[in-house]
Design a protein around this motif. Structure first.
Motif, PDB file in Angstrom:
ATOM      1  N   SER A  48       0.923  -1.247  -0.166  1.00  0.00           N
ATOM      2  CA  SER A  48      -0.225  -0.105   0.320  1.00  0.00           C
ATOM      3  C   SER A  48       0.635   1.575   0.449  1.00  0.00           C
ATOM      4  CB  SER A  48      -1.068  -0.346   1.230  1.00  0.00           C
ATOM      5  OG  SER A  48      -0.064  -0.047   2.092  1.00  0.00           O
ATOM      6  N   MET A  49       1.828   0.763   0.293  1.00  0.00           N
ATOM      7  CA  MET A  49       2.892   2.194   0.211  1.00  0.00           C
ATOM      8  C   MET A  49       4.340   1.900  -1.252  1.00  0.00           C
ATOM      9  SD  MET A  49       4.479   2.029   3.477  1.00  0.00           S
ATOM     10  CE  MET A  49       5.585   3.449   3.331  1.00  0.00           C
ATOM     11  N   ALA A  50       4.084   3.313  -1.811  1.00  0.00           N
ATOM     12  CA  ALA A  50       5.053   3.780  -3.165  1.00  0.00           C
ATOM     13  C   ALA A  50       6.614   2.655  -2.766  1.00  0.00           C
ATOM     14  CB  ALA A  50       5.177   4.946  -3.691  1.00  0.00           C
ATOM     15  N   GLY A  51       7.171   1.594  -3.367  1.00  0.00           N
ATOM     16  CA  GLY A  51       8.171   1.657  -2.317  1.00  0.00           C
ATOM     17  C   GLY A  51       8.627   0.106  -2.309  1.00  0.00           C
ATOM     18  N   THR A  52       7.074  -0.452  -1.701  1.00  0.00           N
ATOM     19  CA  THR A  52       7.291  -1.278  -1.309  1.00  0.00           C
ATOM     20  C   THR A  52       7.206  -2.620  -1.808  1.00  0.00           C
ATOM     21  OG1 THR A  52       6.465  -0.184   0.787  1.00  0.00           O
ATOM     22  CG2 THR A  52       6.054  -2.356   1.462  1.00  0.00           C
ATOM     23  N   ASN A  74      16.786  -6.170  10.547  1.00  0.00           N
ATOM     24  CA  ASN A  74      17.356  -4.928  10.434  1.00  0.00           C
ATOM     25  C   ASN A  74      16.999  -3.940  10.326  1.00  0.00           C
ATOM     26  OD1 ASN A  74      20.068  -6.350  12.070  1.00  0.00           O
ATOM     27  ND2 ASN A  74      20.342  -7.370  10.144  1.00  0.00           N
ATOM     28  N   GLY A  75      15.743  -4.261   9.736  1.00  0.00           N
ATOM     29  CA  GLY A  75      14.927  -2.880   9.038  1.00  0.00           C
ATOM     30  C   GLY A  75      15.600  -3.095   7.854  1.00  0.00           C
ATOM     31  N   LYS A  76      14.497  -2.022   6.940  1.00  0.00           N
ATOM     32  CA  LYS A  76      15.751  -1.727   4.986  1.00  0.00           C
ATOM     33  C   LYS A  76      14.566  -1.191   4.576  1.00  0.00           C
ATOM     34  CE  LYS A  76      16.578  -4.651   1.237  1.00  0.00           C
ATOM     35  NZ  LYS A  76      16.905  -5.575   0.323  1.00  0.00           N
ATOM     36  N   ASN A  77      15.418   0.152   4.196  1.00  0.00           N
ATOM     37  CA  ASN A  77      14.952   1.228   3.898  1.00  0.00           C
ATOM     38  C   ASN A  77      13.788   2.252   4.717  1.00  0.00           C
ATOM     39  OD1 ASN A  77      16.284   0.689   1.494  1.00  0.00           O
ATOM     40  ND2 ASN A  77      14.042  -0.170   0.368  1.00  0.00           N
ATOM     41  N   ALA A  78      12.526   1.832   4.567  1.00  0.00           N
ATOM     42  CA  ALA A  78      11.312   2.087   5.812  1.00  0.00           C
ATOM     43  C   ALA A  78      10.940   1.428   6.714  1.00  0.00           C
ATOM     44  CB  ALA A  78       9.969   2.652   4.876  1.00  0.00           C
TER      45      ALA A  78
END
Length: 102
Positions: A48-52, A74-78
């Motif tokens: 639902s988010m651009a780039g996801t 570790n997370g990635k981008n947003a």
């Protein structure tokens, strides 16, 4: 890269990732995904988010489970890091569920 080469790489990645993901609990993963991931990646895997990545189209899922777990940890981008929030077992459960979205 030729189509047969791409297919062989895809098939090898799939074989490498299937055994670990099959060890995860898909039902627990569904619950965790719904609580932590669906807001951005969508309940059905359609972002639902651009780039996801759209997991329903397999985007980002042609990586080994360890790579996917590292992105969750570790997370990635947003995406935020879930280290200390989800256990490794829970992350594996999420990965197992994500693989059902294809």
């Amino acid at each position: 890269m030729t189509a047969p080469t791409l297919f062989l790489k895809w098939a090898a990645a799939l074989l490498l990732t299937c055994s670990a993901a099959q060890a995860g609990d898909i039902n627990k993963g569904r619950q965790l995904y719904g609580s932590h991931c669906a807001i951005c990646h969508g309940a059905s895997g359609r972002s639902s988010m651009a780039g996801t990545p759209n997991f329903d189209r397999g985007e980002g899922l042609l990586r080994p489970d360890a790579d996917l777990m590292a992105s969750i940890r570790n997370g990635k981008n947003a995406s935020p890091a879930y280290r200390g929030i989800l256990s490794d077992r829970e992350m594996l459960d999420v990965v197992a569920f994500m693989r059902t979205l294809q």
